[in-house]
Scaffold this motif. Structure first.
Motif, PDB file in Angstrom:
ATOM      1  N   VAL A 175       0.829  -1.207   0.000  1.00  0.00           N
ATOM      2  CA  VAL A 175       0.000   0.000   0.000  1.00  0.00           C
ATOM      3  C   VAL A 175       0.864   1.257   0.000  1.00  0.00           C
ATOM      4  O   VAL A 175       0.601   2.208  -0.743  1.00  0.00           O
ATOM      5  CB  VAL A 175      -0.981  -0.016   1.200  1.00  0.00           C
ATOM      6  N   GLU A 176       1.898   1.281   0.826  1.00  0.00           N
ATOM      7  CA  GLU A 176       2.781   2.444   0.893  1.00  0.00           C
ATOM      8  C   GLU A 176       3.495   2.686  -0.437  1.00  0.00           C
ATOM      9  O   GLU A 176       3.587   3.823  -0.902  1.00  0.00           O
ATOM     10  CB  GLU A 176       3.809   2.277   2.004  1.00  0.00           C
ATOM     11  N   ALA A 177       4.001   1.609  -1.044  1.00  0.00           N
ATOM     12  CA  ALA A 177       4.691   1.749  -2.325  1.00  0.00           C
ATOM     13  C   ALA A 177       3.734   2.286  -3.387  1.00  0.00           C
ATOM     14  O   ALA A 177       4.073   3.222  -4.129  1.00  0.00           O
ATOM     15  CB  ALA A 177       5.286   0.412  -2.757  1.00  0.00           C
ATOM     16  N   TYR A 178       2.534   1.732  -3.466  1.00  0.00           N
ATOM     17  CA  TYR A 178       1.546   2.185  -4.448  1.00  0.00           C
ATOM     18  C   TYR A 178       1.175   3.651  -4.211  1.00  0.00           C
ATOM     19  O   TYR A 178       1.120   4.440  -5.156  1.00  0.00           O
ATOM     20  CB  TYR A 178       0.300   1.298  -4.399  1.00  0.00           C
ATOM     21  N   ALA A 179       0.963   4.012  -2.958  1.00  0.00           N
ATOM     22  CA  ALA A 179       0.580   5.390  -2.640  1.00  0.00           C
ATOM     23  C   ALA A 179       1.672   6.388  -3.030  1.00  0.00           C
ATOM     24  O   ALA A 179       1.381   7.512  -3.441  1.00  0.00           O
ATOM     25  CB  ALA A 179       0.261   5.515  -1.152  1.00  0.00           C
ATOM     26  N   ARG A 180       2.908   5.994  -2.924  1.00  0.00           N
ATOM     27  CA  ARG A 180       4.008   6.895  -3.285  1.00  0.00           C
ATOM     28  C   ARG A 180       4.249   6.929  -4.788  1.00  0.00           C
ATOM     29  O   ARG A 180       4.599   7.957  -5.351  1.00  0.00           O
ATOM     30  CB  ARG A 180       5.284   6.477  -2.569  1.00  0.00           C
ATOM     31  N   ILE A 181       4.074   5.790  -5.450  1.00  0.00           N
ATOM     32  CA  ILE A 181       4.350   5.713  -6.884  1.00  0.00           C
ATOM     33  C   ILE A 181       3.234   6.329  -7.723  1.00  0.00           C
ATOM     34  O   ILE A 181       3.498   7.020  -8.707  1.00  0.00           O
ATOM     35  CB  ILE A 181       4.597   4.242  -7.307  1.00  0.00           C
ATOM     36  N   LYS A 182       1.977   6.113  -7.341  1.00  0.00           N
ATOM     37  CA  LYS A 182       0.845   6.539  -8.180  1.00  0.00           C
ATOM     38  C   LYS A 182       0.885   8.016  -8.557  1.00  0.00           C
ATOM     39  O   LYS A 182       0.770   8.335  -9.748  1.00  0.00           O
ATOM     40  CB  LYS A 182      -0.485   6.198  -7.518  1.00  0.00           C
ATOM     41  N   PRO A 183       1.056   8.948  -7.619  1.00  0.00           N
ATOM     42  CA  PRO A 183       1.061  10.351  -8.061  1.00  0.00           C
ATOM     43  C   PRO A 183       2.249  10.687  -8.964  1.00  0.00           C
ATOM     44  O   PRO A 183       2.147  11.570  -9.826  1.00  0.00           O
ATOM     45  CB  PRO A 183       1.112  11.151  -6.759  1.00  0.00           C
ATOM     46  N   LEU A 184       3.346   9.982  -8.802  1.00  0.00           N
ATOM     47  CA  LEU A 184       4.514  10.235  -9.638  1.00  0.00           C
ATOM     48  C   LEU A 184       4.281   9.783 -11.072  1.00  0.00           C
ATOM     49  O   LEU A 184       4.628  10.487 -12.023  1.00  0.00           O
ATOM     50  CB  LEU A 184       5.749   9.527  -9.059  1.00  0.00           C
ATOM     51  N   VAL A 185       3.691   8.604 -11.249  1.00  0.00           N
ATOM     52  CA  VAL A 185       3.515   8.063 -12.605  1.00  0.00           C
ATOM     53  C   VAL A 185       2.273   8.617 -13.294  1.00  0.00           C
ATOM     54  O   VAL A 185       2.107   8.416 -14.497  1.00  0.00           O
ATOM     55  CB  VAL A 185       3.535   6.522 -12.626  1.00  0.00           C
ATOM     56  N   HIS A 186       1.428   9.311 -12.565  1.00  0.00           N
ATOM     57  CA  HIS A 186       0.253   9.943 -13.176  1.00  0.00           C
ATOM     58  C   HIS A 186       0.457  11.442 -13.348  1.00  0.00           C
ATOM     59  O   HIS A 186      -0.479  12.162 -13.703  1.00  0.00           O
ATOM     60  CB  HIS A 186      -1.003   9.662 -12.340  1.00  0.00           C
ATOM     61  N   HIS A 187       1.675  11.893 -13.149  1.00  0.00           N
ATOM     62  CA  HIS A 187       2.015  13.308 -13.299  1.00  0.00           C
ATOM     63  C   HIS A 187       2.027  13.693 -14.780  1.00  0.00           C
ATOM     64  O   HIS A 187       2.543  12.964 -15.615  1.00  0.00           O
ATOM     65  CB  HIS A 187       3.397  13.564 -12.673  1.00  0.00           C
ATOM     66  N   ASP A 188       1.434  14.819 -15.110  1.00  0.00           N
ATOM     67  CA  ASP A 188       1.451  15.376 -16.470  1.00  0.00           C
ATOM     68  C   ASP A 188       0.688  14.551 -17.507  1.00  0.00           C
ATOM     69  O   ASP A 188       1.035  14.565 -18.683  1.00  0.00           O
ATOM     70  CB  ASP A 188       2.889  15.576 -16.977  1.00  0.00           C
ATOM     71  N   LEU A 189      -0.355  13.848 -17.090  1.00  0.00           N
ATOM     72  CA  LEU A 189      -1.142  13.077 -18.057  1.00  0.00           C
ATOM     73  C   LEU A 189      -1.952  13.983 -18.980  1.00  0.00           C
ATOM     74  O   LEU A 189      -2.260  13.613 -20.103  1.00  0.00           O
ATOM     75  CB  LEU A 189      -2.085  12.110 -17.338  1.00  0.00           C
ATOM     76  N   GLY A 190      -2.349  15.132 -18.476  1.00  0.00           N
ATOM     77  CA  GLY A 190      -3.179  16.038 -19.265  1.00  0.00           C
ATOM     78  C   GLY A 190      -4.662  15.740 -19.163  1.00  0.00           C
ATOM     79  O   GLY A 190      -5.490  16.475 -19.693  1.00  0.00           O
ATOM     80  N   ILE A 191      -5.014  14.637 -18.509  1.00  0.00           N
ATOM     81  CA  ILE A 191      -6.401  14.249 -18.277  1.00  0.00           C
ATOM     82  C   ILE A 191      -6.476  13.649 -16.876  1.00  0.00           C
ATOM     83  O   ILE A 191      -5.456  13.197 -16.339  1.00  0.00           O
ATOM     84  CB  ILE A 191      -6.912  13.229 -19.327  1.00  0.00           C
ATOM     85  N   PRO A 192      -7.663  13.624 -16.272  1.00  0.00           N
ATOM     86  CA  PRO A 192      -7.787  12.995 -14.948  1.00  0.00           C
ATOM     87  C   PRO A 192      -7.400  11.514 -14.976  1.00  0.00           C
ATOM     88  O   PRO A 192      -7.555  10.836 -15.999  1.00  0.00           O
ATOM     89  CB  PRO A 192      -9.272  13.171 -14.615  1.00  0.00           C
ATOM     90  N   ASP A 193      -6.898  11.030 -13.842  1.00  0.00           N
ATOM     91  CA  ASP A 193      -6.468   9.629 -13.711  1.00  0.00           C
ATOM     92  C   ASP A 193      -7.537   8.651 -14.182  1.00  0.00           C
ATOM     93  O   ASP A 193      -7.239   7.695 -14.912  1.00  0.00           O
ATOM     94  CB  ASP A 193      -6.138   9.287 -12.250  1.00  0.00           C
ATOM     95  N   ALA A 194      -8.770   8.846 -13.737  1.00  0.00           N
ATOM     96  CA  ALA A 194      -9.850   7.909 -14.085  1.00  0.00           C
ATOM     97  C   ALA A 194     -10.104   7.907 -15.595  1.00  0.00           C
ATOM     98  O   ALA A 194     -10.382   6.856 -16.173  1.00  0.00           O
ATOM     99  CB  ALA A 194     -11.129   8.256 -13.325  1.00  0.00           C
ATOM    100  N   TRP A 195     -10.005   9.071 -16.222  1.00  0.00           N
ATOM    101  CA  TRP A 195     -10.178   9.144 -17.674  1.00  0.00           C
ATOM    102  C   TRP A 195      -9.072   8.360 -18.362  1.00  0.00           C
ATOM    103  O   TRP A 195      -9.307   7.657 -19.338  1.00  0.00           O
ATOM    104  CB  TRP A 195     -10.144  10.587 -18.156  1.00  0.00           C
ATOM    105  N   PHE A 196      -7.850   8.506 -17.862  1.00  0.00           N
ATOM    106  CA  PHE A 196      -6.708   7.801 -18.422  1.00  0.00           C
ATOM    107  C   PHE A 196      -6.950   6.290 -18.390  1.00  0.00           C
ATOM    108  O   PHE A 196      -6.700   5.600 -19.374  1.00  0.00           O
ATOM    109  CB  PHE A 196      -5.432   8.163 -17.664  1.00  0.00           C
ATOM    110  N   GLU A 197      -7.452   5.787 -17.263  1.00  0.00           N
ATOM    111  CA  GLU A 197      -7.714   4.351 -17.146  1.00  0.00           C
ATOM    112  C   GLU A 197      -8.734   3.897 -18.186  1.00  0.00           C
ATOM    113  O   GLU A 197      -8.572   2.847 -18.800  1.00  0.00           O
ATOM    114  CB  GLU A 197      -8.198   4.004 -15.739  1.00  0.00           C
ATOM    115  N   VAL A 198      -9.778   4.683 -18.388  1.00  0.00           N
ATOM    116  CA  VAL A 198     -10.811   4.346 -19.374  1.00  0.00           C
ATOM    117  C   VAL A 198     -10.222   4.342 -20.782  1.00  0.00           C
ATOM    118  O   VAL A 198     -10.404   3.384 -21.547  1.00  0.00           O
ATOM    119  CB  VAL A 198     -12.000   5.328 -19.278  1.00  0.00           C
ATOM    120  N   LEU A 199      -9.503   5.407 -21.136  1.00  0.00           N
ATOM    121  CA  LEU A 199      -8.936   5.501 -22.479  1.00  0.00           C
ATOM    122  C   LEU A 199      -7.907   4.402 -22.720  1.00  0.00           C
ATOM    123  O   LEU A 199      -7.837   3.830 -23.812  1.00  0.00           O
ATOM    124  CB  LEU A 199      -8.310   6.877 -22.698  1.00  0.00           C
ATOM    125  N   LEU A 200      -7.124   4.094 -21.699  1.00  0.00           N
ATOM    126  CA  LEU A 200      -6.119   3.035 -21.824  1.00  0.00           C
ATOM    127  C   LEU A 200      -6.777   1.683 -22.076  1.00  0.00           C
ATOM    128  O   LEU A 200      -6.346   0.920 -22.946  1.00  0.00           O
ATOM    129  CB  LEU A 200      -5.241   2.985 -20.574  1.00  0.00           C
TER     130      LEU A 200
END
Length: 145
Positions: free
Chosen positions: A18-43
């Motif tokens: 949980v700690e690793a995921y919580a720290r990594i998620k905001p880093l890898v979702h930085h600068d997507l240009g769209i909300p995280d949830a939208w990214f998951e749908v489009l992906l």
């Protein structure tokens, strides 16, 4: 409080996950240009043959309730990134289809996402650890399906 339970190895392992995921998620979702949830749908749509999925299957794939997903899909559709189409195999169902504009948004987001993944996730792991982690995560995903 039971010290044995507080210091249980399984509790520690889950906490590290949980700690690793919580720290990594905001880093890898930085600068997507769209909300995280939208990214998951489009992906999900981008990785599916024909770039389309039944709305109910897509909602399940991104872990949304059908009502919550409908509102999310409404917002994404309003931005022109997806469109709804009738499902030729089931007249009661609708498909979510990735639009050309959605493909462009996904490409932009993926370019940033892959860079961040390589910087903050895979660069920290040797190749054999990445393979082990992928195997472990697939095993956990499939065991909990």
């Amino acid at each position: 409080m039971n010290d044995h339970l507080l210091n249980d190895d399984d509790v520690t392992l889950y906490g590290l996950f949980v700690e690793a995921y919580a720290r990594i998620k905001p880093l890898v979702h930085h600068d997507l240009g769209i909300p995280d949830a939208w990214f998951e749908v489009l992906l999900r749509l981008g990785r599916t043959p024909g770039n389309q999925l039944r709305m109910t299957d897509l909602a399940e794939a991104v872990s949304f309730s059908s009502g919550g997903f409908t509102r999310l899909a409404d917002r994404i559709e309003k931005e022109g990134l997806i469109r709804r189409a009738p499902d030729p195999g089931d007249r009661r169902a609708a498909l979510a289809v990735l639009t050309e504009q959605g493909e462009h948004a996904l490409h932009h987001a993926l370019t940033a996402h892959v860079h961040q993944l390589r910087t903050h996730l895979t660069a920290a792991l040797p190749a054999d650890d990445r393979e082990h982690l992928a195997r472990i995560l697939r095993t956990l995903r499939d065991a909990c399906a």
